[in-house]
Design an enzyme around this catalytic site. Structure first.
Site, PDB file in Angstrom:
ATOM      1  CB  SER A 104      -2.668  -7.945 -10.385  1.00  0.00           C
ATOM      2  OG  SER A 104      -2.474  -7.133  -9.309  1.00  0.00           O
ATOM      3  CB  SER A 105      -6.753 -12.078 -12.265  1.00  0.00           C
ATOM      4  OG  SER A 105      -7.658 -11.785 -11.232  1.00  0.00           O
ATOM      5  CG  HIS A 163      -2.147  -0.900   0.964  1.00  0.00           C
ATOM      6  ND1 HIS A 163      -3.385  -0.448   0.615  1.00  0.00           N
ATOM      7  CD2 HIS A 163      -2.244  -2.250   1.012  1.00  0.00           C
ATOM      8  CE1 HIS A 163      -4.211  -1.486   0.467  1.00  0.00           C
ATOM      9  NE2 HIS A 163      -3.541  -2.598   0.706  1.00  0.00           N
ATOM     10  CG  ASP A 175      -2.213  -4.210  -9.016  1.00  0.00           C
ATOM     11  OD1 ASP A 175      -1.232  -4.188  -8.261  1.00  0.00           O
ATOM     12  OD2 ASP A 175      -3.389  -4.272  -8.607  1.00  0.00           O
ATOM     13  CE1 TYR A 231      -5.480  -1.129  -2.601  1.00  0.00           C
ATOM     14  CE2 TYR A 231      -6.652   0.827  -3.332  1.00  0.00           C
ATOM     15  CZ  TYR A 231      -5.507   0.054  -3.298  1.00  0.00           C
ATOM     16  OH  TYR A 231      -4.386   0.487  -3.969  1.00  0.00           O
TER      17      TYR A 231
HETATM   18  C1  GLA Z   1      -3.688  -3.696  -4.875  1.00  0.00           C
HETATM   19  C2  GLA Z   1      -3.757  -2.391  -5.666  1.00  0.00           C
HETATM   20  C3  GLA Z   1      -2.357  -1.790  -5.845  1.00  0.00           C
HETATM   21  C4  GLA Z   1      -1.615  -1.690  -4.507  1.00  0.00           C
HETATM   22  C5  GLA Z   1      -1.697  -3.009  -3.735  1.00  0.00           C
HETATM   23  C6  GLA Z   1      -1.168  -2.894  -2.326  1.00  0.00           C
HETATM   24  O1  GLA Z   1      -2.994  -4.667  -5.610  1.00  0.00           O
HETATM   25  O2  GLA Z   1      -4.325  -2.631  -6.926  1.00  0.00           O
HETATM   26  O3  GLA Z   1      -2.468  -0.542  -6.457  1.00  0.00           O
HETATM   27  O4  GLA Z   1      -2.132  -0.616  -3.750  1.00  0.00           O
HETATM   28  O5  GLA Z   1      -3.045  -3.481  -3.634  1.00  0.00           O
HETATM   29  O6  GLA Z   1       0.176  -2.576  -2.316  1.00  0.00           O
END
Ligand code: GLA
Length: 396
Positions: free
Chosen positions: A123-124, A32, A192, A240
């Site tokens: 991150s699909s 984050h 991502d 989030y």
């Molecule tokens: C998700 C979000 C990213 C990042 C991570 C945590 O993957 O898409 O942008 O904030 O969480 O590091």
């Protein structure tokens, strides 16, 4: 032939004209920190979203996916959410952004096939966004600038469109992020999308989100293993945006553009200006950015043991300050720590479920994986099938 091409052929009765694939990513360190202008070490890994497509001339876009039944059909200038096919939102969100920026495209038929475990924090969704943007670029070449469009890249004699430049990739990443913000509704950072586009085989990306630079350093030959907790990770449902609001709120109250320009001393001295949650989130982010600086140095000096310690510390900070861990992730980290070949382990990605990333002595990887599968089931009743990941090139 990529599997997606076979899937395309089965559905549309002819081979596809274009095929693209975008890898998933693992956040090695830097939780984050991206939307706080911070630093992240990331890897693109050998799990992909693949898309295959052929243009059509009835102005319709038709999507099929190997993971979901049914097909999604909509007009090439009208992008509405369909609650029955939320997976298609990522495609529609990108198409809507391209349309808004004046990229011209017609209808097409496309098949989507993914090997990135869904909900595991790999991150699909970003890979699907990136694959969509690149697929349209093959169907109808375009070049994005900061503010609009540059003259379209010309296909070579064989009809191949040149790969996007560094600047174009950054603009593609931003466009995909805008799709996620505006269409899907999660205020993610750029991690991502950048990782999926800029990855390089056997390298770690050192990404600076303030300067928007990506440096590549060789990744040591230790094994990268992902353990999925099996707890569904959903950024929309699980706060989030709330973490982001707390971080941004803290920066504002401290008079800083972002938490990147705040140091720990200033933060602790200004504790009374912040709510408890703002302080905790900011404490995590500020110390995590510092940890990435130290960890990059440890990796340069080949001190893998020390690097692993930073991974464990990162997990503890996410768990105790950011509070985006869950008991299953904590358990996975503790089980990993007990194995002699484990150098470091931590939650990776958004958190609230998902997976851990483990750095493990290469020759003992199989034993570590068996240990994790056995012990996690014994302690939690959930199954995990650890995944050994290879670091690969970015999307193409
Ligand atoms: C998700 C979000 C990213 C990042 C991570 C945590 O993957 O898409 O942008 O904030 O969480 O590091």
């Amino acid at each position: 032939m990529l599997e997606v091409a076979q899937i395309f052929k089965r559905h549309f009765n002819s081979p596809p004209v274009h095929v693209v694939r975008a890898p998933g990513r693992l956040e090695l360190l830097g939780n984050h920190t991206d939307y706080n202008d911070g630093l992240v070490m990331a890897l693109a890994v050998d799990k992909y979203i693949e898309m295959a497509a052929t243009p059509r001339n009835d102005g319709k876009i038709e999507l099929v996916s190997s993971s979901f039944s049914g097909k999604e059909i909509f007009s090439a200038n009208d992008f509405k959410k369909n609650p029955a096919a939320p997976w298609a939102d990522y495609v529609k969100g990108v198409l809507a952004q391209l349309h808004q920026r004046g990229v011209h495209f017609n209808g097409f038929s496309a098949a989507v096939h993914g090997t990135i475990p869904m909900g595991a924090g790999m991150s699909s969704s970003a890979a699907l966004e990136v694959a969509t943007a690149l697929l349209v670029r093959k169907l109808h070449p375009y070049a994005l600038t900061e503010i609009g469009l540059a003259p379209a890249p010309q296909p070579n004699a064989k009809g191949a469109v040149p790969s996007p430049t560094h600047a174009e990739k950054l603009n593609l990443a931003k466009l995909c992020r805008a799709a996620e913000h505006e269409f899907v509704g999660v205020k993610v950072g750029l991690l991502d999308q950048i990782s999926s586009l800029f990855g390089k085989a056997s390298h770690v990306m050192d990404i600076d989100f303030r300067a928007l630079t990506v440096e590549l350093s060789p990744m040591p030959g230790e094994a990268i293993i992902v353990c999925n907790s099996g707890v569904k990770h959903s950024l929309v449902e699980d706060g989030y945006n709330e973490l982001r609001e707390n971080c941004e709120g803290a920066a504002k109250k401290l008079g800083a553009t972002s938490l990147r320009s705040v140091d720990l001393k200033t933060l602790t001295a200004s504790k009374s200006k912040l709510t408890d949650r703002e302080y905790q989130c900011a404490y995590h982010v500020v110390s995590e950015i510092q940890r990435v600086v130290f960890a990059e140095r440890a990796l340069r000096e080949d001190d893998h043991q020390q690097f692993g310690q930073y991974m464990f510390q990162s997990h503890e900070s996410s768990r105790d300050f950011l509070k985006n861990s869950v008991p299953e992730l904590d358990l996975l980290v503790e089980l990993a720590r007990k194995h002699p070949a484990c150098l470091g382990a931590r939650l990776t990605g958004g958190g609230f479920g998902g997976a851990t990333i483990n750095l493990v002595r290469h020759h003992q990887a199989p034993d570590f994986m068996a240990h994790m599968a056995r012990e996690y089931e014994k302690s939690s009743g959930h199954k995990t099938q650890p995944i050994l990941c290879q670091i690969v090139d970015g999307a193409a």
